[in-house]
Design a protein around this motif. Structure first.
Motif, short mmCIF file in Angstrom:
data_model
loop_
_atom_site.label_atom_id
_atom_site.label_comp_id
_atom_site.label_asym_id
_atom_site.label_seq_id
_atom_site.Cartn_x
_atom_site.Cartn_y
_atom_site.Cartn_z
N GLY A 10 29.41 27.31 65.56
CA GLY A 10 28.20 27.77 66.25
C GLY A 10 27.32 28.57 65.31
N ARG A 11 26.59 29.55 65.87
CA ARG A 11 25.61 30.31 65.08
C ARG A 11 26.26 30.98 63.88
N ILE A 12 27.31 31.76 64.14
CA ILE A 12 27.91 32.53 63.05
C ILE A 12 28.81 31.65 62.18
N ASP A 33 36.44 23.00 66.10
CA ASP A 33 35.59 23.45 67.21
C ASP A 33 35.85 22.54 68.40
N GLY A 68 35.24 32.23 63.65
CA GLY A 68 33.88 32.52 64.12
C GLY A 68 33.64 31.83 65.45
N SER A 69 34.74 31.53 66.15
CA SER A 69 34.64 30.88 67.46
C SER A 69 34.39 31.95 68.53
N SER A 70 34.26 31.51 69.78
CA SER A 70 33.92 32.42 70.87
C SER A 70 34.93 33.57 70.96
N THR A 71 34.47 34.70 71.47
CA THR A 71 35.28 35.92 71.49
C THR A 71 36.64 35.71 72.15
N HIS A 74 39.63 34.76 69.81
CA HIS A 74 40.00 35.53 68.60
C HIS A 74 41.46 35.97 68.58
N GLU A 91 35.70 37.36 63.28
CA GLU A 91 34.50 38.02 63.81
C GLU A 91 34.88 39.12 64.81
N LYS A 92 33.98 40.05 65.01
CA LYS A 92 34.14 41.06 66.05
C LYS A 92 33.89 40.41 67.40
N GLN A 120 29.79 43.44 59.47
CA GLN A 120 28.99 43.19 58.26
C GLN A 120 28.02 44.30 57.93
N TYR A 282 26.31 39.24 55.33
CA TYR A 282 27.31 38.21 55.63
C TYR A 282 27.85 37.60 54.32
N1 LIG Z 1 29.10 39.98 63.21
C1 LIG Z 1 28.01 39.54 63.79
O1 LIG Z 1 26.91 39.97 63.48
C2 LIG Z 1 28.09 38.45 64.82
C3 LIG Z 1 26.93 37.75 65.15
C4 LIG Z 1 27.03 36.73 66.10
C5 LIG Z 1 28.24 36.43 66.69
N2 LIG Z 1 29.34 37.16 66.34
C6 LIG Z 1 30.64 36.84 66.97
O2 LIG Z 1 31.00 35.52 66.57
C7 LIG Z 1 31.58 34.81 67.64
C8 LIG Z 1 30.79 33.51 67.87
O3 LIG Z 1 29.47 33.83 68.22
P1 LIG Z 1 28.28 32.75 68.06
O4 LIG Z 1 27.05 33.51 68.30
O5 LIG Z 1 28.44 31.98 66.79
O6 LIG Z 1 28.59 31.82 69.32
P2 LIG Z 1 28.30 30.27 69.48
O7 LIG Z 1 28.45 30.01 70.94
O8 LIG Z 1 27.06 29.88 68.78
O9 LIG Z 1 29.52 29.57 68.71
C9 LIG Z 1 30.85 29.65 69.14
C10 LIG Z 1 31.52 28.33 68.83
O10 LIG Z 1 32.93 28.46 69.12
C11 LIG Z 1 33.34 27.23 69.66
N3 LIG Z 1 34.63 27.36 70.35
C12 LIG Z 1 34.87 27.79 71.63
N4 LIG Z 1 36.20 27.75 71.87
C13 LIG Z 1 36.80 27.30 70.74
C14 LIG Z 1 38.14 27.05 70.37
N5 LIG Z 1 39.16 27.25 71.23
N6 LIG Z 1 38.39 26.60 69.11
C15 LIG Z 1 37.38 26.38 68.24
N7 LIG Z 1 36.09 26.59 68.54
C16 LIG Z 1 35.80 27.04 69.77
C17 LIG Z 1 32.19 26.81 70.57
O11 LIG Z 1 32.25 25.43 70.90
C18 LIG Z 1 31.00 27.17 69.69
O12 LIG Z 1 30.60 26.10 68.86
C19 LIG Z 1 31.59 35.77 68.83
O13 LIG Z 1 32.85 36.37 68.92
C20 LIG Z 1 30.55 36.82 68.48
O14 LIG Z 1 30.86 38.10 69.02
C21 LIG Z 1 29.29 38.14 65.42
#
Ligand SMILES: NC(=O)c1ccc[n+]([C@@H]2O[C@H](COP(=O)([O-])OP(=O)(O)OC[C@H]3O[C@@H](n4cnc5c(N)ncnc54)[C@H](O)[C@@H]3O)[C@@H](O)[C@H]2O)c1
Length: 328
Positions: A10-12, A33, A68-71, A74, A91-92, A120, A282
């Motif tokens: 995803g994003r991160i 993913d 970096g997957s959903s919270t 983790h 990730e946090k 970060q 990052y």
């Molecule tokens: N440190 C930072 O500044 C920062 C910034 C953004 C996000 N984050 C953290 O990063 C994590 C992801 O956030 P995001 O914004 O990238 O979310 P996002 O929704 O864009 O991406 C999350 C990805 O995880 C995938 N996913 C879900 N369950 C999964 C599994 N069981 N196995 C593998 N992949 C799986 C989803 O399909 C998705 O593609 C969150 O925990 C968020 O708190 C941290």
């Protein structure tokens, strides 16, 4: 060559993938993913393969995982990766529940693997320079910290429902900044919050604006103010008042152009959001992780830091819900 498995495209995850492939002696081997299309696209971009978690964790060539997957994934992934002897960047937050986060920290300790949490902000060049000058004694003894942390806009309500609330989702970074900058522990903490930017936030039991006041063991004071909305963009600042002066860390702008006309003098707004503001941070945190793994050095943001920030987030949530001062 160290091979790496990345969870989350995803994003991160995209940011981390790009930073992993920049490291010398490191190869991105797998992308995992549950969204197959997202995994395939990111894997193709970096010459990696799509795999299941089982395959990636069972591969002895994989020395490290980047989570970096959903919270809500983790804690489980940290425990499985630790049991498989992999170095871990996660990730946090570690989890939304402090007990489960502590269980993860114990598993990491038992396994003796490196585990770094993605705070970060400690790697942001501006914030890190402030910290260095504070430690060097430039403003004497730090006495007060004021943190301002505002997002350009709130995430969708669907996200908020599963986020654990603003204190665990958003302020966890600010609590880590508080611990890192003052190098001190919170004693009493008072948090209040309000729905000021969007009534939809209140429908899921969350707030979008907060004010937190903390006194530390050494008697220092900290105030953290946050909002899910700032019309002018991502606002990330803090200042430390010390016995001999003040240090301030401000926002970054995309350019330094100043336009002066008969009407006004203006400059760029702050960089739009975290992906832009913390681009350098990052990259630096990922370089730090692989350097620590390769050279057996401790990481700057450990899983214990992840647990402690979560303890503060929990205390703040309790303080807000019960409208009382919480003693830590
Ligand atoms: N440190 C930072 O500044 C920062 C910034 C953004 C996000 N984050 C953290 O990063 C994590 C992801 O956030 P995001 O914004 O990238 O979310 P996002 O929704 O864009 O991406 C999350 C990805 O995880 C995938 N996913 C879900 N369950 C999964 C599994 N069981 N196995 C593998 N992949 C799986 C989803 O399909 C998705 O593609 C969150 O925990 C968020 O708190 C941290």
């Amino acid at each position: 060559m160290m091979e790496v498995a990345l969870f989350g495209a995803g994003r991160i995850g995209k940011i981390h993938a790009a930073n992993v492939v920049r490291q010398a002696g490191v190869k991105l081997r797998y992308v995992i993913d549950v969204d197959a299309a997202a995994a395939a696209a990111l894997a193709a971009q970096h010459d990696a393969s799509v795999a299941s978690a089982e395959t990636a964790l069972a591969d002895p060539q994989v020395g490290a995982v980047v989570i970096g997957s959903s919270t809500d994934t983790h804690a489980d992934l940290i425990m499985r990766a630790a049991a498989a002897g992999k170095a871990i960047f996660c990730e946090k937050p570690v989890d939304l529940a402090v007990d489960r986060a502590r269980t993860c920290a114990a598993a990491v300790q038992r396994a003796g693997v490196t585990c770094m949490i993605g705070f970060q902000r400690r790697f942001d060049p501006t914030f890190a320079a402030l910290k260095e000058r504070l430690v060097a004694g430039e403003i004497g003894n730090p006495e007060m910290l004021v943190v301002t942390s505002r997002d350009p806009g709130a995430p969708p309500v669907e996200y908020l429902k599963r986020s654990g609330g603003i204190f665990r989702d958003m302020l966890i970074h600010d609590f880590d900044v508080f611990r890192w900058i003052l190098d001190d522990d919170a004693v009493p903490l008072y948090a209040t919050g309000s729905v000021l930017t969007d009534p939809a936030v209140g429908t899921v039991g969350d707030v979008d604006s907060t004010a937190v006041t903390i006194r530390t063991k050494r008697g220092r004071l900290a105030q953290i103010n946050t909002s899910r909305r700032a019309a002018y963009g991502y606002d990330q600042r803090f200042e430390v008042l010390g016995s001999e002066g003040m240090l301030q860390a401000g926002n970054h702008k995309p350019t330094e152009v100043v336009a002066a006309t008969a009407a006004s003098v203006s400059e760029d707004k702050p960089e739009h959001f975290f992906l832009e503001r913390y681009r350098a941070a990052y990259a630096l945190e990922m370089a730090h992780f692989f350097d620590a793994v390769a050279n057996g050095k401790p990481v700057r943001t450990s899983i214990d830091d992840g647990v402690k920030a979560l303890e503060l987030a929990d205390a703040a949530t309790t303080s807000w819900c019960e409208q009382r001062i919480v003693e830590l």
